[in-house]
Motif scaffolding. Structure first.
Motif, PDB file in Angstrom:
ATOM      1  N   UNK A 178      -9.350 -27.637  -7.305  1.00 40.68           N
ATOM      2  CA  UNK A 178      -8.206 -28.386  -7.846  1.00 40.68           C
ATOM      3  C   UNK A 178      -8.250 -29.851  -7.436  1.00 40.68           C
ATOM      4  N   UNK A 179      -8.971 -30.160  -6.346  1.00 44.17           N
ATOM      5  CA  UNK A 179      -9.111 -31.554  -5.930  1.00 44.17           C
ATOM      6  C   UNK A 179      -9.868 -32.374  -6.966  1.00 44.17           C
ATOM      7  N   UNK A 180     -10.765 -31.715  -7.692  1.00 43.37           N
ATOM      8  CA  UNK A 180     -11.569 -32.410  -8.708  1.00 43.37           C
ATOM      9  C   UNK A 180     -10.790 -32.515 -10.023  1.00 43.37           C
ATOM     10  N   UNK A 181     -10.037 -31.473 -10.316  1.00 46.28           N
ATOM     11  CA  UNK A 181      -9.373 -31.409 -11.620  1.00 46.28           C
ATOM     12  C   UNK A 181      -7.904 -31.038 -11.434  1.00 46.28           C
ATOM     13  N   UNK A 182      -6.966 -31.924 -11.806  1.00 44.93           N
ATOM     14  CA  UNK A 182      -5.555 -31.566 -11.665  1.00 44.93           C
ATOM     15  C   UNK A 182      -5.162 -30.437 -12.628  1.00 44.93           C
ATOM     16  N   UNK A 183      -4.001 -29.831 -12.354  1.00 44.75           N
ATOM     17  CA  UNK A 183      -3.564 -28.668 -13.143  1.00 44.75           C
ATOM     18  C   UNK A 183      -3.288 -29.033 -14.595  1.00 44.75           C
ATOM     19  N   UNK A 184      -2.953 -30.312 -14.853  1.00 45.70           N
ATOM     20  CA  UNK A 184      -2.618 -30.674 -16.239  1.00 45.70           C
ATOM     21  C   UNK A 184      -3.811 -31.247 -17.008  1.00 45.70           C
ATOM     22  N   UNK A 185      -5.032 -30.856 -16.572  1.00 40.81           N
ATOM     23  CA  UNK A 185      -6.225 -31.313 -17.303  1.00 40.81           C
ATOM     24  C   UNK A 185      -7.246 -30.186 -17.367  1.00 40.81           C
ATOM     25  N   UNK A 186      -8.002 -30.143 -18.449  1.00 40.54           N
ATOM     26  CA  UNK A 186      -9.144 -29.228 -18.559  1.00 40.54           C
ATOM     27  C   UNK A 186     -10.333 -30.050 -19.059  1.00 40.54           C
ATOM     28  N   UNK A 187     -11.526 -29.643 -18.672  1.00 38.39           N
ATOM     29  CA  UNK A 187     -12.734 -30.301 -19.154  1.00 38.39           C
ATOM     30  C   UNK A 187     -13.350 -29.423 -20.234  1.00 38.39           C
TER      31      UNK A 187
ATOM     32  N   UNK B 176     -10.059 -32.672 -31.593  1.00 39.18           N
ATOM     33  CA  UNK B 176      -9.019 -32.580 -30.556  1.00 39.18           C
ATOM     34  C   UNK B 176      -8.711 -34.001 -30.084  1.00 39.18           C
ATOM     35  N   UNK B 177      -7.432 -34.401 -30.094  1.00 38.99           N
ATOM     36  CA  UNK B 177      -7.110 -35.784 -29.737  1.00 38.99           C
ATOM     37  C   UNK B 177      -7.395 -36.086 -28.260  1.00 38.99           C
ATOM     38  N   UNK B 178      -7.990 -37.240 -27.998  1.00 37.63           N
ATOM     39  CA  UNK B 178      -8.289 -37.666 -26.630  1.00 37.63           C
ATOM     40  C   UNK B 178      -7.070 -38.352 -26.023  1.00 37.63           C
ATOM     41  N   UNK B 179      -6.837 -38.090 -24.749  1.00 41.83           N
ATOM     42  CA  UNK B 179      -5.779 -38.819 -24.049  1.00 41.83           C
ATOM     43  C   UNK B 179      -4.374 -38.350 -24.369  1.00 41.83           C
ATOM     44  N   UNK B 180      -4.234 -37.473 -25.379  1.00 42.88           N
ATOM     45  CA  UNK B 180      -2.890 -36.962 -25.713  1.00 42.88           C
ATOM     46  C   UNK B 180      -2.776 -35.516 -25.235  1.00 42.88           C
ATOM     47  N   UNK B 181      -1.630 -35.149 -24.692  1.00 44.42           N
ATOM     48  CA  UNK B 181      -1.518 -33.762 -24.240  1.00 44.42           C
ATOM     49  C   UNK B 181      -1.548 -32.771 -25.412  1.00 44.42           C
ATOM     50  N   UNK B 182      -2.236 -31.666 -25.201  1.00 44.68           N
ATOM     51  CA  UNK B 182      -2.196 -30.551 -26.157  1.00 44.68           C
ATOM     52  C   UNK B 182      -1.654 -29.345 -25.385  1.00 44.68           C
ATOM     53  N   UNK B 183      -1.214 -28.335 -26.120  1.00 48.78           N
ATOM     54  CA  UNK B 183      -0.702 -27.133 -25.448  1.00 48.78           C
ATOM     55  C   UNK B 183      -1.847 -26.168 -25.190  1.00 48.78           C
TER      56      UNK B 183
ATOM     57  N   UNK C  96      -2.761 -22.466 -24.405  1.00 52.27           N
ATOM     58  CA  UNK C  96      -2.093 -21.164 -24.540  1.00 52.27           C
ATOM     59  C   UNK C  96      -3.008 -20.076 -24.018  1.00 52.27           C
ATOM     60  N   UNK C  97      -2.477 -19.237 -23.136  1.00 52.45           N
ATOM     61  CA  UNK C  97      -3.220 -18.080 -22.626  1.00 52.45           C
ATOM     62  C   UNK C  97      -2.202 -16.961 -22.438  1.00 52.45           C
ATOM     63  N   UNK C  98      -2.171 -15.994 -23.376  1.00 52.19           N
ATOM     64  CA  UNK C  98      -1.093 -15.007 -23.356  1.00 52.19           C
ATOM     65  C   UNK C  98       0.233 -15.735 -23.470  1.00 52.19           C
ATOM     66  N   UNK C  99       1.178 -15.427 -22.563  1.00 50.35           N
ATOM     67  CA  UNK C  99       2.495 -16.074 -22.612  1.00 50.35           C
ATOM     68  C   UNK C  99       2.494 -17.456 -21.962  1.00 50.35           C
ATOM     69  N   UNK C 100       1.400 -17.799 -21.274  1.00 50.93           N
ATOM     70  CA  UNK C 100       1.365 -19.098 -20.597  1.00 50.93           C
ATOM     71  C   UNK C 100       1.247 -20.232 -21.610  1.00 50.93           C
ATOM     72  N   UNK C 101       2.092 -21.237 -21.471  1.00 48.55           N
ATOM     73  CA  UNK C 101       2.013 -22.457 -22.275  1.00 48.55           C
ATOM     74  C   UNK C 101       2.042 -23.624 -21.302  1.00 48.55           C
ATOM     75  N   UNK C 102       1.044 -24.499 -21.387  1.00 50.47           N
ATOM     76  CA  UNK C 102       0.961 -25.607 -20.438  1.00 50.47           C
ATOM     77  C   UNK C 102       0.416 -26.834 -21.169  1.00 50.47           C
ATOM     78  N   UNK C 103       1.103 -27.970 -21.029  1.00 50.01           N
ATOM     79  CA  UNK C 103       0.561 -29.215 -21.587  1.00 50.01           C
ATOM     80  C   UNK C 103      -0.632 -29.652 -20.733  1.00 50.01           C
TER      81      UNK C 103
END
Length: 454
Positions: free
Chosen positions: A13-22, A33-40, A42-49
């Motif tokens: 998590x030190x390399x990658x914060x929770x609100x980012x994916x590579x 997929x838009x760069x720099x803009x948050x997307x949702x 989705x994994x089952x019921x989980x929704x995370x920007x």
């Protein structure tokens, strides 16, 4: 819609914060997929920007440890990925929850008892197909419908908090557990909140199946006459029409509690199926027999069914268990069909009662059925099983993804339906082999992917 199975790596998590994916750069270009803009995400019921960070010359996905924990993922894995541009949603999955009756946390190697190997087989099948599976019991269901305390496999079984799933496979083996208000409420809530698909959502009672299929003109030919036994008059009229009748507990399984009644000169002979074998009892009249079971009828409802003159091998009756499952296109297909020959002191064929398995062809060849009547039995049994499964779908308002269908052949080669089981055993048709994923397990994951649209 583009779909792919990709490698998902869990990194610090030190390399990658929770609100980012590579994500590999090619996916961002392919799906715009838009760069720099948050997307949702989705994994089952989980929704995370999340913000999607492109990575050159990389064809997988990286997520931080803290996000992975919220997803119930403890190691690198493979999942399906798709981007839904209309809602700017990056969906990964499918997430499959298998609802089982019990667990024993003290047994780390076998937390689910005799079905632990089957559960591990499901894990392996998910790894191969790019899905994530967890196992939970009614005790894991609490008021919060977003997450479930379930079991995942990562170098051994471990408890984890996992989002409510895309798909629930209901493998509860007890009606009492299935009918618990907490279970019913959970299933209803996840369906309405997250569009979770629940399959094999209920037990089938014998009369419910026969009443439903009677409405289908094409299926009536497979149905022996049967009714719920309500009074002596009905017993008397069935026994006057048929030399033998069977009483089957409406909610029975594994051949438990079945009674066979036949006329023997001036008397009536009753055979009771017990674990140790068949117990015989003679009654001077049918009324005496009815009186003897009327106490039991206060707690056990019986279905009375026309007795059939089944084919046999050396006097041991034979029947057939077909496993039908919905496939990756949502259509019923036959996964396996086996012949079951009753043990030497039994008139029911369940393996729990000492029955033996063989192929349909072998059993028919060894039986008292002539070649002319039996040579096409395998294809006719297969056709009957699929027609009956479609009939269940049409006439019973519940969602099923797999059914165990018990069929029989009589001495004229006619096919009859004995029973339909909506919770077919996973140890009943093919032995578990080390390192081998059975077709029935692979098919279950394929169907889960189909209904979850992965």
């Amino acid at each position: 819609m583009l779909k792919s199975k990709i490698a998902v790596q869990v990194i610090s998590s030190g390399i990658l914060p929770e609100d980012a994916v590579m994500l590999g750069e090619a996916y961002l270009k392919q799906w715009k997929i838009p760069l720099g803009q948050p997307v949702t995400l989705k994994f089952g019921a989980l929704r995370q920007f999340v913000k999607v960070v492109p990575v050159e010359k990389f064809d997988g996905m990286r997520i931080g440890q803290s996000l992975a924990r919220r997803m119930g993922i403890y190691a690198n894995t493979s999942l399906r990925l798709q981007y839904r541009s209309d809602s700017a949603t990056l969906a990964i999955g499918p997430l499959i929850g298998v609802l089982i009756s019990r667990d024993d946390p003290s047994m780390r190697d076998k937390p689910f008892g005799s079905i632990t190997m089957f559960c591990k087989e499901l894990v392996d099948a998910c790894v191969a197909q790019g899905a994530h599976v967890y196992f939970f019991t009614p005790n894991h269901i609490e008021g919060n419908f977003n997450t479930v305390e379930g079991w995942v496999y990562a170098d051994g079984w471990r408890k984890a908090s996992v989002p409510a799933p895309d798909v629930v496979n209901n493998r509860l083996t007890s009606r009492k557990l299935e009918n618990k208000p907490s279970v019913q409420h959970f299933l209803k809530e996840v369906k309405s909140r997250y569009n979770t698909v629940v399959f094999n959502e209920k037990f089938l009672d014998k009369p419910e199946v026969f009443e439903a299929l009677k409405r289908d003109a094409a299926l009536v030919k497979y149905l022996p006459e049967s009714h719920v036994l309500r009074n002596y008059t009905l017993l008397k009229s069935m026994c006057s029409r048929y030399h033998t009748v069977f009483l089957k507990p409406v909610r029975g399984s594994l051949g438990k509690g079945i009674i066979r009644i036949s006329k023997d000169g001036d008397h009536y002979q009753a055979h009771f199926a017990t674990v140790g074998g068949t117990r015989k009892q003679q009654f001077a009249s049918l009324l005496k027999f009815f009186t003897s079971i009327s106490g039991k009828m206060k707690t056990v409802r019986y279905q009375i069914q026309q007795g059939l003159n089944l084919i046999d091998i050396g006097g041991r009756p034979v029947d057939f268990r077909a496993l039908v499952q919905k496939n990756e296109t949502g259509k019923w297909s036959l996964t396996s069909i086996v012949a079951r020959t009753a043990g030497s002191h039994h008139f029911v064929s369940n393996l729990a009662r000492g029955g033996t398995l063989s192929t349909v062809k072998e059993a028919v060849a060894k039986s008292n059925l002539s070649y002319a009547q039996g040579h096409d039995a395998p294809s006719r049994l297969q056709k009957a099983a699929l027609e009956i499964a479609k009939g269940i779908d049409t006439h019973i308002p519940a969602h099923f993804g797999e059914l165990g269908i018990d069929l029989a052949l009589d001495s004229n080669g006619r096919i009859w339906l004995l029973e339909v089981n909506s919770k077919p055993s996973k140890n009943d048709n093919t032995p578990l082999q080390e390192q081998k994923i059975r077709p029935s397990v692979r098919n279950m994951i394929r169907y889960a992917r189909h209904v979850a649209k992965f």
